[in-house]
Write a protein that holds these residues in place. Structure first.
Motif, mmCIF file in Angstrom:
data_model
loop_
_atom_site.group_PDB
_atom_site.id
_atom_site.type_symbol
_atom_site.label_atom_id
_atom_site.label_comp_id
_atom_site.label_asym_id
_atom_site.label_seq_id
_atom_site.Cartn_x
_atom_site.Cartn_y
_atom_site.Cartn_z
ATOM 1 N N ASN A 154 -12.885 5.382 2.925
ATOM 2 C CA ASN A 154 -11.689 5.046 2.138
ATOM 3 C C ASN A 154 -10.431 4.675 2.908
ATOM 4 O O ASN A 154 -9.370 4.578 2.320
ATOM 5 C CB ASN A 154 -11.333 6.192 1.176
ATOM 6 N N LYS B 61 -11.875 0.019 5.347
ATOM 7 C CA LYS B 61 -12.689 -0.798 6.251
ATOM 8 C C LYS B 61 -13.228 -2.053 5.560
ATOM 9 O O LYS B 61 -13.085 -3.150 6.069
ATOM 10 C CB LYS B 61 -13.860 0.024 6.808
ATOM 11 N N SER B 62 -13.821 -1.842 4.378
ATOM 12 C CA SER B 62 -14.419 -3.026 3.753
ATOM 13 C C SER B 62 -13.337 -3.956 3.231
ATOM 14 O O SER B 62 -13.499 -5.176 3.269
ATOM 15 C CB SER B 62 -15.448 -2.642 2.689
ATOM 16 N N SER B 63 -12.204 -3.410 2.802
ATOM 17 C CA SER B 63 -11.092 -4.282 2.383
ATOM 18 C C SER B 63 -10.626 -5.133 3.559
ATOM 19 O O SER B 63 -10.349 -6.328 3.406
ATOM 20 C CB SER B 63 -9.916 -3.448 1.868
ATOM 21 N N ASP C 24 1.553 -0.948 3.003
ATOM 22 C CA ASP C 24 2.318 -1.277 1.785
ATOM 23 C C ASP C 24 2.748 -0.027 1.013
ATOM 24 O O ASP C 24 3.677 -0.073 0.214
ATOM 25 C CB ASP C 24 1.466 -2.191 0.883
#
Ligand code: GDP
Length: 440
Positions: free
Chosen positions: A185, A188-190, A297
């Protein structure tokens, strides 16, 4: 490349005891620069000459009282998926347990390589307890006593035979291998999606085999990058992937195969102990490392946060002061465009090679600027040096008493090379050796 071998089994069968014995018998890899990571669950060893990363999943066992067999099942699946070889350990004193049958069934159906060992068999007279296990039809069954050592050496021989020959993966020409690692979470994949989606990137999937996870090649501004184990990063939805402890296993795998690792940290949570631990592994493996603080962000007071990050880097990752860091948002794309450039910079240093003449000039000047101390009645003397390898840059210096060089002097020499060659963003190794005999 080292093979990943995981020990699985129900709680209390003796996984950790076996782990410790295997580590004890198989001398940790010898290196002049002792590793920074000390971990009870992972160890780098050589098994009959073959490099192995040994994983003790016992360290991840759920609380027994909770009776979480589903979790043990998940853990077994996870280990099976990640490991090159899985050792299933059962308890010979308790005999075959219905859960063992279930887990073994999982192993068999997976088609992945595994070994069945039965623990707490303290001598030949106890082998009668094995009958039930033999009846399972899994061959061979290895009786061992992790606590006393009975049968362990034979077991190691057999295990070593199943491991692939040690061979370095030849780095592909003109391709930078990049690993994206971090806890579940952190994004990484984002981030991978973001990197693949950047303008003018060209994506090519390489088909995976059972041993090689699926990687993706990306072209960015005329350069090629191999994002290793992208499939593993994007595989989602399973409970096992949320098991934090296993994310270390995945990180270790990526570290085996990459030149530069992007270690993602959740900016909201800050650097955790596990992040520091994984960073330590990156250093031990001698990889280039970039610390990526994601989810920027969400940070309100960015200036205060930066200060906090610097303080915590100083505190938790002092040994990694060379690793550059970058704050980004995989979600909005904030500063993710800088990542490829930073990878290039790190990779250029990582692959740096110096001519021997220059190495010796730096050595001479460094020694002149800080005369080495006496050891006993003679002065510590450096004869010459040479760069023996790259990725990371590794220098060997020949000295009269290499064993007597103080850590602080070695660090001083390392820093001299860093400075002279502009190697401020990568690990640099300086090894000390006695002068070859025939030259004495
Ligand atoms: P992974 O497990 O490390 O691959 O993490 P994911 O990429 O699946 O992200 C986990 C969660 O964090 C998802 O809900 C993402 O939408 C969210 N996330 C990822 N990157 C960012 C980011 O930069 N900012 C914010 N606010 N959320 C993010």
């Amino acid at each position: 490349m080292s093979a990943l071998v995981a020990i699985v089994g129900r709680p209390n069968v003796g996984k950790s005891t076996l782990f410790n014995r295997l580590v004890g018998y198989n001398k940790a890899m010898v290196d002049d620069q002792p590793g920074v990571t000390r971990d009870r669950n992972y160890a780098q060893v050589k098994v009959r000459g073959k490099p192995v990363t040994l994983v003790d999943t016992g360290g991840f066992d759920p609380d027994l009282k909770a009776g979480l067999t589903a979790l043990v099942r998940e853990q077994t699946m996870m280990a099976l998926e990640e490991a090159d070889l899985t050792v299933f350990l059962a308890d010979g004193r308790q005999g075959l347990n219905p859960h063992d049958r279930e887990l073994l069934d999982l192993l068999r159906r997976s088609g992945r390589p595994f070994l069945l060992a039965v623990n707490k068999i303290d001598g030949p007279e106890k082998e009668a307890a094995l009958a039930d296990f033999y009846a399972l039809g899994v061959e061979p069954v290895w009786p061992v006593s992790a606590a006393h050592g009975y049968g362990v050496r034979d077991f190691i021989d057999y295990l070593a035979g199943l491991l692939p020959e040690a061979e370095e993966e030849t780095p592909p020409e003109g391709l930078v291998r990049v690993g994206v690692i971090g806890r579940p979470n952190v994004g990484k994949s984002s981030l991978v999606n973001r990197l693949l989606g950047e303008e003018r990137t060209l994506v090519a999937e390489t088909p995976g085999t059972t041993r090689d996870p699926v990687d993706v090649t990306v072209e960015h501004r005329g350069r090629f990058y191999l994002l290793v184990d992208t499939a593993g990063i994007r595989r989602k939805g399973r409970v096992s992937l949320k098991l934090e402890k296993y994310s270390v296993m995945r990180a270790l795998k990526s570290l085996e195969r990459c030149d530069v690792a992007l270690l993602l940290v959740d900016s909201v949570e800050g650097i955790t102990d596990q992040d520091a631990h994984v960073a330590g592994y990156a250093l031990d493996r001698g990889r280039g490392l970039i610390l990526v603080f994601n989810k920027w962000d969400l940070i309100k007071d960015q200036r205060a946060e930066l200060k906090k990050i610097k303080a915590s880097l100083e505190l938790k990752m002092k040994f990694l002061s060379f690793a550059p860091f970058l704050s980004v948002s995989a979600l909005t794309g904030l500063r993710t465009g800088r990542i490829f450039g930073l990878i290039d910079e790190v990779f250029a240093q990582y692959s740096f090679r110096a001519p021997t003449g220059q190495v010796n000039r730096v050595l001479e000047q460094a020694v002149l600027a800080h005369i080495p101390p006496y050891v006993g009645r003679s002065r510590l003397k450096f004869y010459y040096g040479t760069q023996v390898s790259t990725r990371p840059p590794t220098f060997v210096l020949f000295a009269n008493r290499p064993d007597k060089v103080h850590f602080s002097y070695q660090r001083y020499l390392t820093n001299s090379f860093r400075e002279a060659f502009g190697l401020d963003k990568v690990p640099v190794r300086v090894l000390l050796r006695p002068r070859p005999k025939k030259e004495r």
